[in-house]
Scaffold this motif. Structure first.
Motif, mmCIF file in Angstrom:
data_model
loop_
_atom_site.group_PDB
_atom_site.id
_atom_site.type_symbol
_atom_site.label_atom_id
_atom_site.label_comp_id
_atom_site.label_asym_id
_atom_site.label_seq_id
_atom_site.Cartn_x
_atom_site.Cartn_y
_atom_site.Cartn_z
ATOM 1 N N GLY A 1 -3.338 2.452 -5.807
ATOM 2 C CA GLY A 1 -3.575 1.632 -6.991
ATOM 3 C C GLY A 1 -4.319 0.349 -6.719
ATOM 4 O O GLY A 1 -4.882 -0.258 -7.633
ATOM 5 N N GLU A 2 -4.334 -0.092 -5.468
ATOM 6 C CA GLU A 2 -5.052 -1.308 -5.094
ATOM 7 C C GLU A 2 -6.452 -1.010 -4.560
ATOM 8 O O GLU A 2 -7.164 -1.914 -4.129
ATOM 9 C CB GLU A 2 -4.238 -2.093 -4.074
ATOM 10 N N GLY A 3 -6.827 0.272 -4.556
ATOM 11 C CA GLY A 3 -8.162 0.660 -4.129
ATOM 12 C C GLY A 3 -8.306 0.957 -2.649
ATOM 13 O O GLY A 3 -9.408 1.241 -2.179
ATOM 14 N N ARG A 4 -7.212 0.898 -1.908
ATOM 15 C CA ARG A 4 -7.277 1.174 -0.477
ATOM 16 C C ARG A 4 -7.293 2.671 -0.212
ATOM 17 O O ARG A 4 -6.588 3.436 -0.880
ATOM 18 C CB ARG A 4 -6.105 0.532 0.241
ATOM 19 N N MET B 1 0.846 -1.180 0.000
ATOM 20 C CA MET B 1 0.000 0.000 0.000
ATOM 21 C C MET B 1 0.883 1.232 0.000
ATOM 22 O O MET B 1 1.859 1.314 0.732
ATOM 23 C CB MET B 1 -0.909 -0.003 1.234
ATOM 24 N N SER B 2 0.542 2.212 -0.813
ATOM 25 C CA SER B 2 1.255 3.480 -0.849
ATOM 26 C C SER B 2 0.710 4.391 0.230
ATOM 27 O O SER B 2 -0.500 4.507 0.403
ATOM 28 C CB SER B 2 1.078 4.161 -2.205
ATOM 29 N N ASP B 3 1.615 5.018 0.943
ATOM 30 C CA ASP B 3 1.186 5.988 1.943
ATOM 31 C C ASP B 3 1.008 7.353 1.302
ATOM 32 O O ASP B 3 1.637 7.667 0.295
ATOM 33 C CB ASP B 3 2.228 6.100 3.057
ATOM 34 N N LEU B 4 0.160 8.130 1.900
ATOM 35 C CA LEU B 4 -0.006 9.515 1.479
ATOM 36 C C LEU B 4 1.037 10.327 2.246
ATOM 37 O O LEU B 4 0.829 10.693 3.403
ATOM 38 C CB LEU B 4 -1.420 10.003 1.769
ATOM 39 N N THR B 5 2.165 10.557 1.613
ATOM 40 C CA THR B 5 3.269 11.266 2.253
ATOM 41 C C THR B 5 3.025 12.769 2.255
ATOM 42 O O THR B 5 2.149 13.265 1.534
ATOM 43 C CB THR B 5 4.581 10.989 1.501
ATOM 44 N N LEU B 6 3.829 13.464 3.030
ATOM 45 C CA LEU B 6 3.759 14.925 3.033
ATOM 46 C C LEU B 6 4.027 15.475 1.638
ATOM 47 O O LEU B 6 3.326 16.371 1.171
ATOM 48 C CB LEU B 6 4.738 15.506 4.047
ATOM 49 N N ALA B 7 5.031 14.924 0.961
ATOM 50 C CA ALA B 7 5.355 15.397 -0.393
ATOM 51 C C ALA B 7 4.174 15.201 -1.336
ATOM 52 O O ALA B 7 3.846 16.088 -2.132
ATOM 53 C CB ALA B 7 6.594 14.674 -0.923
ATOM 54 N N GLU C 1 -4.814 13.069 -8.741
ATOM 55 C CA GLU C 1 -4.164 12.422 -9.888
ATOM 56 C C GLU C 1 -2.694 12.824 -9.987
ATOM 57 O O GLU C 1 -1.817 11.982 -10.210
ATOM 58 C CB GLU C 1 -4.900 12.776 -11.185
ATOM 59 N N ALA C 2 -2.414 14.107 -9.804
ATOM 60 C CA ALA C 2 -1.024 14.587 -9.881
ATOM 61 C C ALA C 2 -0.144 13.957 -8.823
ATOM 62 O O ALA C 2 1.061 13.779 -9.023
ATOM 63 C CB ALA C 2 -0.995 16.113 -9.769
ATOM 64 N N ALA C 3 -0.741 13.614 -7.687
ATOM 65 C CA ALA C 3 0.008 12.999 -6.591
ATOM 66 C C ALA C 3 0.166 11.489 -6.786
ATOM 67 O O ALA C 3 0.796 10.819 -5.971
ATOM 68 C CB ALA C 3 -0.672 13.290 -5.264
ATOM 69 N N GLY C 4 -0.415 10.952 -7.850
ATOM 70 C CA GLY C 4 -0.247 9.542 -8.174
ATOM 71 C C GLY C 4 -1.280 8.611 -7.579
ATOM 72 O O GLY C 4 -1.057 7.398 -7.470
#
Length: 145
Positions: A108-111, A1-7, A135-138
């Motif tokens: 990308g996995e819907g989480r 799972m991708s985290d929502l980072t500060l960047a 979208e810009a943040a991926g």
């Protein structure tokens, strides 16, 4: 799972605001929370009206609390006003704003990795800016539509 980072949150905010300026929208407030509800980023453009930040927070908080984009919460408010009123009473009036502009952020996995809330222009325009930033943040945006 991708985290929502500060960047990533900062990219989201910057893109949402750039999108608003490209569309000549009214000044916006943008709030980004991670999946646990921790504030990752906030911005209020010069000239935003009073309490726009609280409205943006309510859109994002509501999306996280109910696991629905605020567009779906708005629909539910029309169909089941008692339910949304009760939830608002339980979580507080600033924690649930049932109009478009609160968007879940999914990997990308819907989480769900977070939520963004935007307020300042029409709810539809707020949502457009949120989706551009996500979208810009991926990530993928879930409006509840």
């Amino acid at each position: 799972m991708s985290d929502l980072t500060l960047a990533a949150a900062q990219t989201l905010v910057a893109t949402a605001l750039r999108t608003a300026r490209e569309r000549n929208l009214k000044p916006l407030c943008v709030v980004v929370y991670d999946a646990r509800g921790a504030l990752k980023s906030f911005a209020a453009e010069d000239g935003t009206s009073l309490r726009r930040g609280e409205i943006a927070r309510g859109k994002a908080n509501g999306a996280l609390a109910l696991g629905l984009g605020s567009r779906a919460i708005a629909k539910r408010a029309q169909e089941q006003p008692e339910f949304v009123a009760a939830v608002s009473h339980v979580v507080g009036p600033e924690a649930l704003v049932p109009v478009a502009g609160g968007v879940l952020v999914r990997d990308g996995e819907g989480r769900v990795v977070g939520a963004v809330g935007i307020s300042g222009d029409t709810s539809d325009n707020d949502e457009i800016c949120a989706l551009a930033g996500i979208e810009a943040a991926g990530f993928n945006g879930d409006t509840g539509a």
